[in-house]
Write a protein that holds these residues in place. Structure first.
Motif, PDB file in Angstrom:
ATOM      1  N   PRO A 214       9.740  82.988  62.234  1.00  0.00           N
ATOM      2  CA  PRO A 214      10.642  82.419  61.226  1.00  0.00           C
ATOM      3  C   PRO A 214       9.883  81.958  59.990  1.00  0.00           C
ATOM      4  O   PRO A 214       8.728  81.534  60.088  1.00  0.00           O
ATOM      5  N   PRO A 215      10.490  82.050  58.811  1.00  0.00           N
ATOM      6  CA  PRO A 215       9.861  81.525  57.601  1.00  0.00           C
ATOM      7  C   PRO A 215       9.597  80.027  57.757  1.00  0.00           C
ATOM      8  O   PRO A 215      10.485  79.275  58.162  1.00  0.00           O
ATOM      9  N   LYS A 216       8.404  79.601  57.459  1.00  0.00           N
ATOM     10  CA  LYS A 216       8.046  78.197  57.658  1.00  0.00           C
ATOM     11  C   LYS A 216       8.471  77.326  56.482  1.00  0.00           C
ATOM     12  O   LYS A 216       8.919  76.197  56.667  1.00  0.00           O
ATOM     13  N   ALA A 217       8.321  77.847  55.292  1.00  0.00           N
ATOM     14  CA  ALA A 217       8.527  77.012  54.106  1.00  0.00           C
ATOM     15  C   ALA A 217       9.959  77.053  53.586  1.00  0.00           C
ATOM     16  O   ALA A 217      10.378  76.136  52.883  1.00  0.00           O
ATOM     17  N   TYR A 218      10.712  78.080  53.938  1.00  0.00           N
ATOM     18  CA  TYR A 218      12.004  78.301  53.270  1.00  0.00           C
ATOM     19  C   TYR A 218      13.210  78.243  54.199  1.00  0.00           C
ATOM     20  O   TYR A 218      14.329  78.284  53.724  1.00  0.00           O
ATOM     21  N   GLY A 219      13.002  78.163  55.503  1.00  0.00           N
ATOM     22  CA  GLY A 219      14.122  78.066  56.417  1.00  0.00           C
ATOM     23  C   GLY A 219      14.766  79.409  56.713  1.00  0.00           C
ATOM     24  O   GLY A 219      14.338  80.459  56.222  1.00  0.00           O
ATOM     25  N   LEU A 220      15.832  79.369  57.499  1.00  0.00           N
ATOM     26  CA  LEU A 220      16.484  80.581  57.997  1.00  0.00           C
ATOM     27  C   LEU A 220      17.703  80.995  57.203  1.00  0.00           C
ATOM     28  O   LEU A 220      18.140  82.138  57.294  1.00  0.00           O
ATOM     29  N   CYS A 221      18.275  80.086  56.446  1.00  0.00           N
ATOM     30  CA  CYS A 221      19.541  80.325  55.764  1.00  0.00           C
ATOM     31  C   CYS A 221      19.314  80.937  54.389  1.00  0.00           C
ATOM     32  O   CYS A 221      18.613  80.369  53.550  1.00  0.00           O
ATOM     33  N   ALA A 222      19.907  82.100  54.150  1.00  0.00           N
ATOM     34  CA  ALA A 222      19.714  82.787  52.867  1.00  0.00           C
ATOM     35  C   ALA A 222      20.215  81.956  51.695  1.00  0.00           C
ATOM     36  O   ALA A 222      19.711  82.101  50.572  1.00  0.00           O
ATOM     37  N   ASP A 223      21.195  81.075  51.940  1.00  0.00           N
ATOM     38  CA  ASP A 223      21.697  80.220  50.864  1.00  0.00           C
ATOM     39  C   ASP A 223      20.613  79.287  50.322  1.00  0.00           C
ATOM     40  O   ASP A 223      20.694  78.832  49.178  1.00  0.00           O
ATOM     41  N   ASP A 224      19.605  78.997  51.138  1.00  0.00           N
ATOM     42  CA  ASP A 224      18.582  78.025  50.755  1.00  0.00           C
ATOM     43  C   ASP A 224      17.380  78.650  50.052  1.00  0.00           C
ATOM     44  O   ASP A 224      16.502  77.931  49.572  1.00  0.00           O
ATOM     45  N   TRP A 225      17.323  79.974  50.013  1.00  0.00           N
ATOM     46  CA  TRP A 225      16.132  80.621  49.462  1.00  0.00           C
ATOM     47  C   TRP A 225      16.200  80.704  47.946  1.00  0.00           C
ATOM     48  O   TRP A 225      17.218  81.129  47.375  1.00  0.00           O
ATOM     49  N   PRO A 226      15.140  80.329  47.269  1.00  0.00           N
ATOM     50  CA  PRO A 226      15.123  80.501  45.811  1.00  0.00           C
ATOM     51  C   PRO A 226      14.952  81.969  45.447  1.00  0.00           C
ATOM     52  O   PRO A 226      14.254  82.716  46.124  1.00  0.00           O
ATOM     53  N   THR A 227      15.624  82.384  44.399  1.00  0.00           N
ATOM     54  CA  THR A 227      15.457  83.731  43.853  1.00  0.00           C
ATOM     55  C   THR A 227      15.009  83.590  42.412  1.00  0.00           C
ATOM     56  O   THR A 227      15.733  82.993  41.611  1.00  0.00           O
ATOM     57  N   PRO A 228      13.823  84.089  42.083  1.00  0.00           N
ATOM     58  CA  PRO A 228      13.320  83.928  40.708  1.00  0.00           C
ATOM     59  C   PRO A 228      14.331  84.392  39.673  1.00  0.00           C
ATOM     60  O   PRO A 228      14.899  85.486  39.772  1.00  0.00           O
ATOM     61  N   GLY A 229      14.604  83.533  38.693  1.00  0.00           N
ATOM     62  CA  GLY A 229      15.510  83.878  37.611  1.00  0.00           C
ATOM     63  C   GLY A 229      16.973  83.649  37.918  1.00  0.00           C
ATOM     64  O   GLY A 229      17.828  83.941  37.079  1.00  0.00           O
TER      65      GLY A 229
END
Length: 260
Positions: A214-229
């Motif tokens: 699992p991603p350690k820094a960003y979590g599992l939920c796609a809603d929480d992931w930053p997208t550049p721009g």
């Protein structure tokens, strides 16, 4: 045979309005979820099929109860989807759908950067890059996102390729921001949070004979992931699901999965 991926019943849903024929009601969140799924630009066909099936099995399936107890949606989904192949090649279609939604980073293989195959070596006698058909590539890592960009080079510029690979080895690689999967946790909430989803994804990954962390820094939920721009995805209400008992049948040659 081992027990694996399972959900039990919905709890803590908004107060239901008057029920309609066939079960379910306007207040159960199902209709709103379906509308959101079809409007979500991130949605893949696999994630859409999986999320809508689970939501329907939990909220609307007229056969969801057995003697007053709610039957496991995972078990029913596994039965509906079935398996394919035989013996060591036997596969689970449910595991395939879950595995396709593993939160992860994947380079955009369809992008121009990956498709161009043009040598990026700088020219000495003229401005610009070589531009000839490349025979190999190295990688450039974005220090802010951890995302990969190919650096192509032709047979004439192997020294340039060697230099880019040396730079790659010397570059600190931050954890990449995930850009694929993570849609189930964006629509469905497990009672034990990320721990439950991690178990679900890992069991599916084992079925696929692959490794996943699992991603350690960003979590599992796609809603929480930053997208550049882009602005963050607004948080929306999710159907709350409780992980319970159920079976995902395994071929005899696989290590039995632990019960969730």
């Amino acid at each position: 045979m081992g027990a694996a991926l399972h959900l039990a019943h919905v709890t803590e849903l908004p107060t239901r309005k008057r029920k309609r024929k066939g079960g379910g009601g306007d207040g159960d969140g199902y209709d709103q979820l379906v509308a959101r799924v079809y409007k979500d630009e991130r949605m893949t066909s696999q994630a859409r099929d999986l999320i809508l099936m689970l939501a329907w099995l939990v909220q609307r399936d007229p056969d969801r109860f057995n003697g007053g107890e709610l039957r496991s949606p995972w078990t029913r989904a596994d039965t509906i989807l079935g398996t394919y192949g035989t013996g060591a090649r036997k596969g689970s279609r449910l595991a395939d759908l879950i595995d396709s939604d593993r939160p992860r980073y994947e380079p955009d293989w369809s992008s121009e950067a990956w498709q161009s195959h043009r040598c990026a070596a700088p020219m000495i006698r003229r401005a610009g890059e070589c531009g000839q058909n490349a025979s190999d590539h190295s990688l450039r890592i974005d220090p802010d996102t951890g995302w990969q960009t190919p650096v192509w080079f032709c047979s004439r510029h192997k020294d340039f390729g060697h230099h880019t690979r040396q730079m790659l080895r010397a570059t600190e690689r931050p954890e990449p921001i995930p850009n694929a999967g993570g849609l189930m946790p964006s629509y469905l909430t497990a009672s034990d949070g990320d721990a439950g989803w991690i178990r679900v994804y890992r069991r599916a990954s084992e079925w696929k004979r692959s490794r996943w962390e699992p991603p350690k820094a960003y979590g599992l939920c796609a809603d929480d992931w930053p997208t550049p721009g882009r602005d963050p995805i607004p948080q929306k209400a999710r159907l709350r699901l409780v992980l319970g008992n159920g079976d995902l049948n395994e071929p005899h040659d696989r290590t039995p999965l632990e019960s969730l």
